[in-house]
Design a protein around this motif. Structure first.
Motif, PDB file in Angstrom:
ATOM      1  N   ILE A 117     -26.706 -20.051  12.678  1.00 13.20           N
ATOM      2  CA  ILE A 117     -28.082 -19.679  13.033  1.00 13.20           C
ATOM      3  C   ILE A 117     -29.022 -19.967  11.876  1.00 13.20           C
ATOM      4  O   ILE A 117     -30.102 -20.549  12.061  1.00 13.20           O
ATOM      5  N   ASN A 120     -29.099 -24.074  11.079  1.00 14.97           N
ATOM      6  CA  ASN A 120     -29.634 -24.924  12.142  1.00 14.97           C
ATOM      7  C   ASN A 120     -31.026 -24.514  12.572  1.00 14.97           C
ATOM      8  O   ASN A 120     -31.875 -25.373  12.834  1.00 14.97           O
ATOM      9  N   VAL A 121     -31.298 -23.217  12.641  1.00 15.66           N
ATOM     10  CA  VAL A 121     -32.654 -22.778  12.994  1.00 15.66           C
ATOM     11  C   VAL A 121     -33.637 -23.191  11.902  1.00 15.66           C
ATOM     12  O   VAL A 121     -34.744 -23.667  12.185  1.00 15.66           O
ATOM     13  N   THR A 312     -21.144 -21.016  21.452  1.00 13.94           N
ATOM     14  CA  THR A 312     -22.470 -20.635  20.928  1.00 13.94           C
ATOM     15  C   THR A 312     -22.845 -21.510  19.738  1.00 13.94           C
ATOM     16  O   THR A 312     -23.992 -21.962  19.616  1.00 13.94           O
ATOM     17  N   TRP A 313     -21.884 -21.756  18.849  1.00 14.47           N
ATOM     18  CA  TRP A 313     -22.150 -22.642  17.712  1.00 14.47           C
ATOM     19  C   TRP A 313     -22.518 -24.036  18.185  1.00 14.47           C
ATOM     20  O   TRP A 313     -23.456 -24.656  17.665  1.00 14.47           O
ATOM     21  N   PHE A 316     -26.197 -24.084  19.381  1.00 17.95           N
ATOM     22  CA  PHE A 316     -27.202 -24.116  18.314  1.00 17.95           C
ATOM     23  C   PHE A 316     -27.201 -25.475  17.606  1.00 17.95           C
ATOM     24  O   PHE A 316     -28.276 -26.038  17.332  1.00 17.95           O
ATOM     25  N   ASP A 320     -30.312 -28.291  17.570  1.00 16.63           N
ATOM     26  CA  ASP A 320     -30.809 -28.878  16.324  1.00 16.63           C
ATOM     27  C   ASP A 320     -30.654 -30.400  16.334  1.00 16.63           C
ATOM     28  O   ASP A 320     -31.571 -31.139  15.935  1.00 16.63           O
TER      29      ASP A 320
END
Length: 465
Positions: A117, A120-121, A312-313, A316, A320
């Protein structure tokens, strides 16, 4: 060769058994036993201190000197405590085993999710910021370019046209022409707005980056401490349940259970071994290298959160990567655009007439055309991709999680065997309870079977009469 291998195997098994008993029950008389016990305590202490060093060095960001000093002190203190206290040996060993069970899995999942998170965010936000800054840069370049190229060409064109406006010389009198052009572009407001937009964008980006770095720093420093506290609490609760609740995880057939059943058979009392096919599915023999159906279900249940976290990974990282590819394609397409060409050619025809007849005619032509790039090359967005940075760390975490998933059922068995070695009296009570439980279930099944046979017999007699 056939004789050497069994002897070696027997020697290793005997050494392991002796080491485990010394670690669990303490050293007996003799310097060899004390030396072996000290080596075992030192090994466990090194494993525990290695986890501490990783937390200090990479989570709390301590210097190598400070982390090494604290680790060495921990090795010395923990080795002495393990050598002296039986309770400390049991707690530390069960703590290390618990790190490989659900608690360790949850800590690794939390660490990996935080990295995904945060990296990548932050990278997605930086790419969007790069795109916005490139637009502002292009507008600023266009403002400056508009003040120079197009407007200057139009002014030169007007001046050239004015220079061509000449009256003939009549000898007696002369006409003088004066043609002056001045340009003024009012772009201060646009420049101020662009500057304000860039300042606001940088301020917002700095605020968000500061907030994310603060949260990440707090998480890196607090998570290991909370993890140690959580694993310690779980270990203490496990020991409490093991001592007070006979039903707690009491579904394993151990060597102590086999010895107890053989003693019951030798004394002429009811015995339960060998188990029935239905009981074999319910009660697993430990230690065993085979994977039972019950253990396979537990392993699958253990790995489900790992699979969902991995998805989930991927989500994300995929978002990205999608933003990166989108901005990269936009940058390539803008770079491939040809400059915008504006044709601006002036042609003036000058002639003299006499009684309506052209005597002399001259043509003057001048090219004032210009070209403008739709997007400046130096303002093209340059996105970044973090797969090469996040892949090694996430690969290590996934590898460890996969290993924990494959070993989860065996770690449960190891925890039970270790507890039995440290607390043989409690293990004997639990074995007796499990033995009686199996006998009671068999008795109930026999009673049900006899009742069913009796009911069937009565129905046949009733039908006969």
């Amino acid at each position: 060769m056939r004789l050497v291998y069994p002897n070696l195997r027997h020697c290793v098994a005997q050494t392991w058994t002796s080491t485990a008993k010394l670690y669990a029950r303490g050293p007996r008389s003799g310097w060899r036993c004390h030396l072996l016990h000290f080596s075992t305590c030192l090994t466990v202490s090194l494993a525990f201190s290695f986890l501490l060093f990783l937390s200090l060095r990479f989570s709390l960001k301590y210097d190598p000197t400070v982390s090494g000093s604290i680790t060495v002190a921990c090795v010395v203190i923990s080795t002495v405590a393990l050598f002296v206290s039986k309770r400390v040996r049991c707690f530390v060993f069960l703590f290390l085993i618990s790190c490989g069970l659900k608690q360790g899995r949850n800590l690794l999942i939390t660490a990996g999710t935080s990295l995904v998170i945060f990296w990548n965010v932050q990278n997605t936000f930086n790419n969007l910021k790069e795109l916005a800054m490139s637009l502002i840069c292009n507008l600023e370049k266009k403002r400056v370019t508009f003040d120079l190229t197009p407007l200057s060409n139009y002014i030169e064109m007007l001046r050239w046209v004015g220079g061509q406006l000449r009256f003939p010389d009549f000898r007696v009198f002369r006409f003088n022409t004066s043609f002056q052009v001045r340009s003024k572009v009012i772009s201060e407001e646009l420049a101020e707005r662009l500057q304000q937009g860039g300042t606001l964008l940088n301020a917002t980006a700095n605020d968000i980056r500061t907030a994310m770095e603060t949260l990440s720093s707090i998480g890196q420093k607090v998570s290991p401490l909370l993890g140690v506290i959580l694993v310690s609490i779980v270990t203490i609760l496990y020991l409490r349940q093991y001592h007070r609740n006979k039903k707690f995880e009491n579904v394993f057939i151990t060597d102590l259970f086999v010895q107890y059943d053989e003693s019951q058979r030798a004394n002429g009392r009811p015995h339960v071994l060998p188990l029935t096919e239905k009981e074999t599915k319910r009660y697993a023999h430990v230690p065993s290298t085979r994977l039972s159906v019950r253990e396979a279900k537990g392993m699958l249940k253990f790995c489900l959160p790992i699979l969902s976290t991995f998805l989930t990974w991927v989500l994300f990282i995929g978002v990205d990567t999608l933003f990166y590819l989108l901005i990269k394609i936009i940058s390539v397409r803008l770079e491939e655009l040809e400059p915008f060409h504006v044709p601006l050619v002036m042609k003036i025809t000058e002639g003299q007439t006499f009684i309506g007849v052209n005597i002399n005619e001259q043509n003057r032509t001048r090219d004032f055309s210009y070209s403008m790039a739709l997007f400046e090359k130096e303002c093209l967005p340059k996105p970044t991709l973090l797969i090469h940075k996040s892949a090694p760390s996430l690969s290590v975490i996934l590898l460890v999680l996969t290993a924990l998933g494959l070993l989860s059922s065996k770690l449960l068995q190891l925890r039970l065997l270790v507890s039995a070695e440290f607390w043989p009296q409690t293990a004997g009570v639990r074995v007796q309870y499990l033995h009686d439980k199996i006998l009671r279930k068999r008795l109930k099944m026999k009673v049900k079977a006899h009742k069913g046979n009796l009911v069937t017999l009565l129905k046949k007699v009733w039908q006969f009469h």
